[in-house]
Design a protein around this motif. Structure first.
Motif: not given
Length: 553
Positions: A241-242, A248, A252, A289-294
């Motif tokens: 998820e990202g 981005v 952010k 990808y940059l994920t939801k948890d960075n």
């Protein structure tokens, strides 16, 4: 081999394409003039623009899209701006209907989608030339991404590749240009890469390998594959998820401190290339990808680059040279691994061009620095001067080129060279420690054992030939006394080496035998043999380092 009726269309499309580009200056534009151009002037200087070539390859179909991506790693064939365009080449394809997706899944996995998953989205998240990806939820609640291979794509690729192989083989027989470009080798390489990419079992194994190798780097994530729901045409893996790093939002980017992530991204690739010998080969912005948890997630492991131990050490030395802006060292390394004819190469000009190229990249920030571009242009300089650098360095250049784009987008002021220099020295220490494994010592011991066993018979044979006047030495000119003395010195050194090896092996065997007389806990005789071996070795080392050096002067 005749042309079958159903192959006519493939041949006609190919020859139309070649008629347009064969005599184009795209393939013959001088490299020194290329360096003077900017992107605004490129269209006016060439018969065809990079965008036009890219669009034509898209129209030719997915096989030619992959060919374009492969050509993006060949600086000896295309100018830099065309390679930039081809490196980001992605084809526009229609979605596969859900009914076909369901049929392929059942045929490959053996169960219906409705039984395998609690939920399966019939609309794909992404669609590419080889396959498309759907989001699903397993009965355990795990969210996954399911990649389904397009129906008939394998057959289409193989048919197109067979056509290209047939044409390239005939072209090399008839055309000097085709031979100089190695057209047949390019197509064979494409076939090898594509057939591997078409096997999702290999991609699943690549994901497992990369995940294990990068486990120690906390900010890098690799999706986990699910073997029970994967096959050669279906790949089920952990859903990430990202968003793509280039998507981005600016807000952010301002809120987050992305420097640690970029640090780990660079470290992960240096580790993959220099230590592990297997690297994610396609880190273009769409696959990172940059994920939801960075964290940074590396997607699509269908293409991996493999580096031999020798090439890993070469890359390590090369990266140290580049990070220190040491053009002399870089030139020396490149020439040591390349193939060229000294009579056909202007080495002085090559060295001058490398110095200029490396000086251009000194003290630049991430937004300006392009390590991959530098390496690719170095490859191009070499190619234009008939110096053939291994293809591994072209692949390395493409990987770094993609990393440059990602780093420049996430952290424009980032000092990439400083991070590379720091981490490369750590990797060098790690590699040296890895080389000190007991297994390596055992290998060395076995080699010494072979030397000890075989050298006496070889020396006997040599001395026998020498006594019977059957030894011939061919030299252009020499001082007979110096030659005889040097030959005798070599023989003495070999004999001393054999004696040292015999003393060490004998002492090692005697250590195992209990004895009432010991020195420092070791049997006396074994200890004496070790001391003798050490003394002879030190004397031999003194002779080599000091006496030989003085005589040479």
């Amino acid at each position: 081999m005749g042309i079958l009726p159903d192959q006519y269309d493939k041949y006609v499309r190919f020859f139309k394409f070649m008629l347009k580009y064969w005599n184009s200056d795209v393939f013959s534009f001088p490299s020194d003039e290329i360096q003077a151009l900017d992107k605004e002037n490129i269209a006016s200087e060439f018969d065809h623009t990079p965008e036009e070539l890219t669009e034509d390859l898209k129209k030719m179909g997915p096989t030619y899209v992959k060919l374009g991506q492969l050509l993006s790693t060949r600086p000896d064939l295309l100018p830099p701006h065309f390679m930039d365009s081809l490196a980001t080449l992605q084809d526009d394809v229609d979605e596969v209907k859900y009914e076909e997706v369901e049929e392929i899944f059942k045929e490959e996995i053996g169960v219906r989608i409705s039984k395998a998953f609690q939920f399966f989205d019939p609309n794909p998240m992404a669609s590419a030339s080889i396959g498309q990806v759907h989001k699903a939820i397993m009965h355990s609640g795990e969210v996954v991404a399911v990649k389904i291979q397009r129906p008939g794509i394998r057959k289409r690729f193989i048919e197109d590749l067979d056509t290209l192989l047939d044409i390239s083989e005939k072209a090399e027989k008839l055309s000097e240009v085709a031979r100089s470009f190695g057209a047949h080798n390019v197509i064979e390489e494409l076939r090898y890469v594509l057939l591997k990419e078409l096997d999702y079992n290999l991609e699943a194994q690549n994901l497992i390998t990369l995940k294990a190798n990068l486990a120690e780097i906390k900010n890098i994530s690799i999706p986990t594959p699910f073997a029970d729901y994967s096959s050669s045409k279906v790949l089920t893996m952990e859903f990430v998820e990202g968003v793509k790093v280039t998507k981005v939002s600016p807000l952010k980017l301002m809120d987050l401190d992305l420097t640690p992530l970029v640090d780990d991204l660079i470290k992960s690739y240096l580790k993959q290339i220099i230590i592990d010998g297997i690297a994610h080969a396609d880190p273009h912005p769409g696959n990172v990808y940059l994920t939801k948890d960075n964290k940074i997630a590396l997607m699509d492991a269908g293409m991996v680059a493999k580096f031999s131990k020798e090439m890993q050490e070469t890359v390590l030395k090369l990266m140290i040279g580049l990070s220190n802006y040491d053009s002399a060292k870089v030139t020396e390394i490149l020439l040591s691994i390349s193939q060229y004819d000294e009579n056909d190469v202007d080495l002085a000009q090559f060295k001058k061009n490398i110095v200029r190229k490396i000086q251009e990249s000194e003290n630049q920030k991430a937004k300006d620095l392009q390590s991959g571009r530098t390496l690719i242009e170095i490859n191009q300089i070499a190619a234009k001067q008939n110096i053939h650098i291994p293809v591994d360095l072209n692949v390395l250049g493409k990987i770094l080129l993609n990393l440059d784009q990602i780093v420049a987008f996430l952290t424009p002021e980032y000092d990439m060279q400083s991070t590379m220099k720091r981490y490369i020295h750590k990797l060098m220490q790690k590699k040296m420690k890895a080389d000190l494994k007991p297994a390596n010592f055992m290998e060395l011991f076995l080699e010494m054992k072979d030397l000890t066993e075989n050298l006496p018979s070889r020396l006997n044979k040599f001395t026998s030939n020498l006594a019977e006047n059957e030894v011939k030495v061919k030299v252009d000119a020499f001082d007979e006394d110096r030659f005889t003395g040097a030959f005798q010195k070599v023989a003495n050194r070999i004999t001393a080496g054999v004696i040292i090896a015999a003393l060490i092996i004998g002492a090692a065997m005697l250590v195992q035998i209990p004895s009432p007389y010991t020195v420092f806990g070791y049997p006396t005789f074994a200890f004496i043999l070790f001391v003798l071996a050490a003394l002879i070795a030190m004397y031999l080392l003194y002779q080599i380092l000091f006496i030989d050096g003085r005589n040479k002067k």
